[in-house]
Design a protein around this motif. Structure first.
Motif: not given
Length: 435
Positions: A65-73
């Protein structure tokens, strides 16, 4: 000479002989008990292994989840950087146009008014004429009724220069704002990368439970609340101190929570010293842990409360700390009350500043003819006796008539009204932020 015949052994010696033989017999081995103990140990190991796998799966999910959120950011940051580049190009274009306009104005000024020295001389001469005109009692008026004077190109040039200066100032401010935005975005990127690295290291260390010199240290505050589960985080204040679990609300550490009457707060000194309740529900963190927390760094205090109609209020203090057990855990530091906060509950805690902690079995309230802990059915920093009581009884019914035995805040609903919820939270601050 008569023959001597050997005498038969005595009964006593015979029994001793048999006894010595039986005492050296091999002990009996109960293989059934050994197998049962071995089976229990295997079961414990299987349970621990299953728990370890569940924890690893939870960490893997959080990391995904953090990686997905980081990619979006990162995509959002890239878009903002592109927009910043376009804005910067636009600013540079405006600056070029401004310089060209300025050069054009200078050329027009030189063409109309002559060289710079000539213009300065004309400007001084005009100033003298204006001063002479102002000193006259009555100004000369031309035949058409207008005041004397003629077309002055320097006035027009001055207006254009003022407009140009305003444009350059706004452009410079826009560039400065864009630079600040880029700096903030860069800081966010570094924070996200640091968090991802810490989570990756945590996963690697989880696969190696024996530990190593490169293991991830236990967090020391709720600043790392992202690593916790449902707001519960295990922290360790110093490398040599014991670790313990805390409840986190973002970067705030919850030290007291009251939402129901499931947990009794009418307790003695030892319970308040060690702490009690469930950190996921109603609890008090304990005076020893609270002293360790507030001694490790400067902290601010926030108290949130809610009545039975849903009205919420809060009280915030710039500093908060309590002393050690040898001093009877006094409220040794309480900073300035922030009266500018919205939905403020008022200041009902400053009265207690400096007071020692009192419980039912340890009275330190300086009241000669009373016991404040018994009077308020709880505990707290009492001084003959209280203007607030967060450790009192919880009243799900007849809360408006609870009196001083309830959970009250004198400047919020008065002393007779027992609020529905109250929560105390602390957060570490920097010394440079203290006014």
């Amino acid at each position: 000479m008569p023959l001597l015949h050997p005498q038969p052994p005595k009964s006593g010696s015979d029994s001793n002989f048999r006894g010595s033989v039986s005492s050296t017999s091999m002990p009996r081995v109960d293989y059934k008990d050994l197998m049962s103990n071995l089976h229990d140990r295997v079961g414990v190991l299987v349970t621990l292994d299953e728990d370890q796998r569940n924890r690893l799966e939870a960490i893997d999910k959080k990391l995904d989840l953090l990686r997905e959120s980081n990619a979006d950011r990162m995509e959002s940051i890239k878009a903002q950087q592109l927009d910043f580049k376009l804005r910067l190009d636009s600013f540079e274009h405006i600056q070029r146009l401004s310089r060209e306009t300025l050069d054009e104005i200078k050329g027009e000024t030189d063409h109309i008014s002559g060289p710079r020295r000539v213009r300065e001389s004309k400007h001084k001469l005009n100033n003298r004429k204006k001063m002479n005109a102002l000193s006259r009692p009555i100004r000369d008026v031309s035949q058409d009724g207008s005041t004397g004077g003629s077309y002055n190109p320097s006035v027009i040039d001055s207006n254009r220069l003022d407009s140009l200066a305003t444009l350059l100032t706004s452009t410079r401010l826009g560039v400065r704002s864009a630079q600040l935005e880029v700096t903030n975005l860069s800081w966010k990127i570094r924070a996200q990368n640091k968090l991802v690295q810490e989570l990756a290291l945590l996963i690697r260390n989880s696969h190696n439970p024996t530990g190593s010199s490169h293991s991830l240290p236990t967090p020391d505050s709720c600043e790392y609340y992202e690593l916790g589960h449902d707001g519960i985080l295990k922290i360790k204040l110093t490398p040599t101190s014991d670790s313990f679990y805390v409840s986190c609300e973002k970067d705030w550490t919850v030290i007291l929570s009251r939402t129901s009457d499931d947990v009794s707060f009418e307790r003695g000194w030892q319970d308040y010293k060690e702490g009690f309740g469930n950190v996921a529900g109603d609890f008090f963190i304990g005076l020893i842990k609270l002293n360790a927390l507030t001694s490790s760094a400067l902290h601010e205090l926030r108290i949130e409360m809610e009545d039975y109609t849903g009205v919420k209020a809060n009280a915030t203090y710039s500093l908060f700390a309590i002393g050690g057990e040898s001093e009877l855990f006094p409220l040794s530091l309480l900073g300035k009350f922030n009266a500018s906060m919205t939905d403020t509950a008022g200041d009902a805690l400053s009265y207690h500043a400096g007071a020692k902690f009192s419980t039912l079995d340890n009275d330190n309230d300086n009241c000669l003819d009373c016991n404040c802990a018994m009077r308020h059915k709880g505990a707290g920093w009492y001084i003959n006796c209280a203007t607030s009581n967060s450790f009192g009884q919880h009243f799900p019914e007849r809360f408006a008539e609870a009196g001083e035995t309830g959970i009250f805040w004198d400047t919020f609903r008065g002393r007779d009204y027992s609020v529905k919820k109250v929560r105390w939270m602390i957060r570490a601050i920097k010394a440079s932020d203290v006014l």
